[in-house]
Design an enzyme around this catalytic site. Structure first.
Site, PDB file in Angstrom:
ATOM      1  N   LYS A  82       0.816  -9.428 -12.519  1.00  9.76           N
ATOM      2  CA  LYS A  82       1.647 -10.190 -13.466  1.00  9.76           C
ATOM      3  C   LYS A  82       2.194 -11.452 -12.818  1.00  9.76           C
ATOM      4  O   LYS A  82       2.984 -12.166 -13.414  1.00  9.76           O
ATOM      5  CB  LYS A  82       2.822  -9.330 -13.942  1.00  9.76           C
ATOM      6  CG  LYS A  82       2.428  -8.034 -14.623  1.00  9.76           C
ATOM      7  CD  LYS A  82       3.693  -7.272 -15.020  1.00  9.76           C
ATOM      8  CE  LYS A  82       3.349  -5.875 -15.498  1.00  9.76           C
ATOM      9  NZ  LYS A  82       4.570  -5.056 -15.656  1.00  9.76           N
ATOM     10  N   ARG A 103      -0.969  -4.009   4.205  1.00  6.66           N
ATOM     11  CA  ARG A 103      -2.229  -4.698   4.525  1.00  6.66           C
ATOM     12  C   ARG A 103      -2.436  -5.781   3.480  1.00  6.66           C
ATOM     13  O   ARG A 103      -2.276  -5.525   2.269  1.00  6.66           O
ATOM     14  CB  ARG A 103      -3.403  -3.717   4.509  1.00  6.66           C
ATOM     15  CG  ARG A 103      -4.742  -4.427   4.577  1.00  6.66           C
ATOM     16  CD  ARG A 103      -5.886  -3.478   4.750  1.00  6.66           C
ATOM     17  NE  ARG A 103      -5.899  -2.909   6.091  1.00  6.66           N
ATOM     18  CZ  ARG A 103      -6.870  -2.120   6.559  1.00  6.66           C
ATOM     19  NH1 ARG A 103      -7.892  -1.814   5.794  1.00  6.66           N
ATOM     20  NH2 ARG A 103      -6.809  -1.647   7.786  1.00  6.66           N
ATOM     21  N   HIS A 131      -3.998  -6.333  13.838  1.00  7.56           N
ATOM     22  CA  HIS A 131      -4.015  -4.957  13.322  1.00  7.56           C
ATOM     23  C   HIS A 131      -3.494  -4.065  14.447  1.00  7.56           C
ATOM     24  O   HIS A 131      -4.243  -3.303  15.068  1.00  7.56           O
ATOM     25  CB  HIS A 131      -5.454  -4.609  12.937  1.00  7.56           C
ATOM     26  CG  HIS A 131      -5.625  -3.340  12.138  1.00  7.56           C
ATOM     27  ND1 HIS A 131      -4.584  -2.458  11.882  1.00  7.56           N
ATOM     28  CD2 HIS A 131      -6.731  -2.816  11.541  1.00  7.56           C
ATOM     29  CE1 HIS A 131      -5.066  -1.436  11.161  1.00  7.56           C
ATOM     30  NE2 HIS A 131      -6.359  -1.640  10.941  1.00  7.56           N
TER      31      HIS A 131
HETATM   32  C1  NCD Z   1     -10.773  -2.433  10.385  1.00 13.02           C
HETATM   33  C2  NCD Z   1      -9.932  -3.441   9.624  1.00 13.02           C
HETATM   34  O1  NCD Z   1      -9.522  -3.187   8.493  1.00 13.02           O
HETATM   35  O2  NCD Z   1      -9.672  -4.483  10.225  1.00 13.02           O
HETATM   36  N1  NCD Z   1     -10.784  -1.177   9.772  1.00 13.02           N
HETATM   37  C3  NCD Z   1      -9.874  -0.247  10.173  1.00 13.02           C
HETATM   38  O3  NCD Z   1      -8.697  -0.389   9.935  1.00 13.02           O
HETATM   39  N2  NCD Z   1     -10.324   0.786  10.913  1.00 13.02           N
HETATM   40  C4  NCD Z   1     -12.109  -2.920  10.764  1.00 13.02           C
HETATM   41  C5  NCD Z   1     -13.033  -3.476   9.725  1.00 13.02           C
HETATM   42  O4  NCD Z   1     -12.732  -3.502   8.531  1.00 13.02           O
HETATM   43  O5  NCD Z   1     -14.124  -3.883  10.130  1.00 13.02           O
END
Ligand code: NCD
Length: 305
Positions: A82, A103, A131
């Site tokens: 929205k 994420r 990450h």
């Molecule tokens: C990874 C990511 O999301 O960065 N995946 C994960 O969290 N294990 C790697 C990827 O997507 O290649």
């Protein structure tokens, strides 16, 4: 854990990392002792990008600690559709949870979002940025298989867009590690990451071929070409399928190398590797639960102190 938000592996000192890995090892040894550590704790999940391992292992981790999740669910069914801003979304969800896991496809989004909330926010991947919790489970798996000191590691694949690589490379500067980076010319480490590694005094080498250095490696960390981050599909096709390993190459050149991969894999590790002793990538994925339990335990313990 001195940090309320976990945004980048750059914040993690060797002592922080060891604290999490040691707690994860305790959990692995005696999971029953941790099952009611945080009854009623709620973890808010905000996934604006696909996830299997990260989301499910965070869910398993908080449930095993006695807590639960509140999950925004797929972006298309949320108020983001929205037109709600990220800042408003996180400000709302912080009222529903004790900590947030987010994420998002934009690099820098986790840092930005963290500035709007008081509960701890964990970056579960911000575009091609960082990450850090993947790194903690990678380090745990490396420590178990090869040890973290006097380590020679090869990191291969998409070093440009691979956020797991950027986080792992930074974290390894806390240890006595030689890092070899193997990629096509077009997917080399970003200049900013290389600069930071040099600033930290890291020992790094860059290569376009694996063969010449394979025999020297304790660990080979393979990554997927991050198709979704290429501005142009033809650029992806130009490099797709270039870096692949199979059981024969490993056995002939280095029969005691540990092979890791954050997963999902596409075609960069042949399935014939799975049955060999090199393959530790499913174990690595499973380590996501004790490691994320350890991290949450330490963070939530800090919260209630
Ligand atoms: C990874 C990511 O999301 O960065 N995946 C994960 O969290 N294990 C790697 C990827 O997507 O290649």
């Amino acid at each position: 854990m001195p940090h309320d938000h976990i945004i980048s592996a750059k914040q993690l000192s060797r002592a922080d990392i060891e604290e999490v890995l040691d707690r994860a090892a305790e959990i692995d040894d005696n999971p029953a002792a941790f099952t009611q550590r945080h009854p009623g704790a709620l973890l808010g999940l905000l996934f604006f990008e696909p996830s299997t391992r990260t989301k499910m292992s965070f869910t398993a981790a908080i449930k095993r600690l006695g807590g639960d999740v509140v999950d925004m669910g797929p972006v298309e069914y949320s108020s983001v559709e929205k037109g709600e801003s990220l800042a408003d979304t996180v400000r709302v969800v912080e009222g529903y949870a004790d900590a947030l896991v987010m994420r998002h496809p934009s690099e820098g989004s986790a840092k930005m979002a963290s500035e709007f909330v008081d509960v701890p926010l964990i970056n579960a991947g911000d575009g091609a940025g960082q990450h850090p919790t993947q790194t903690l489970l990678d380090l745990y798996t490396i420590r178990e298989n090869a040890g973290l000191d006097d380590l020679t590691i090869g990191i291969m694949g998409d070093l440009k867009y691979g956020r797991t690589v950027h986080s792992l490379a930074h974290a390894l500067t806390n240890f006595d590690a030689t890092q070899h980076f193997i990629s096509p010319e077009s997917l080399k480490l970003p200049r900013s990451v290389r600069y930071d590694l040099h600033e930290e005094g890291a020992t790094i080498r860059e290569h376009t071929e694996l063969e010449p250095i394979l025999s020297s490696l304790d660990v080979l960390y393979v990554t997927r070409i991050q198709k979704e981050r290429f501005p142009d599909e033809s650029e992806y096709r130009a490099v797709a399928g270039e870096y692949q390993i199979d059981a024969q190459t490993l056995e002939e050149v280095n029969d005691d190398v540990t092979v890791l991969h954050p997963l999902p894999r596409v075609d960069e590790i042949d399935h014939d590797v799975d049955a060999t002793e090199h393959a530790q990538f499913f174990e690595q994925a499973h380590n996501g639960v004790p490691v994320r339990m350890a991290l949450l335990d330490l963070m939530l313990e800090g919260e209630s102190a």
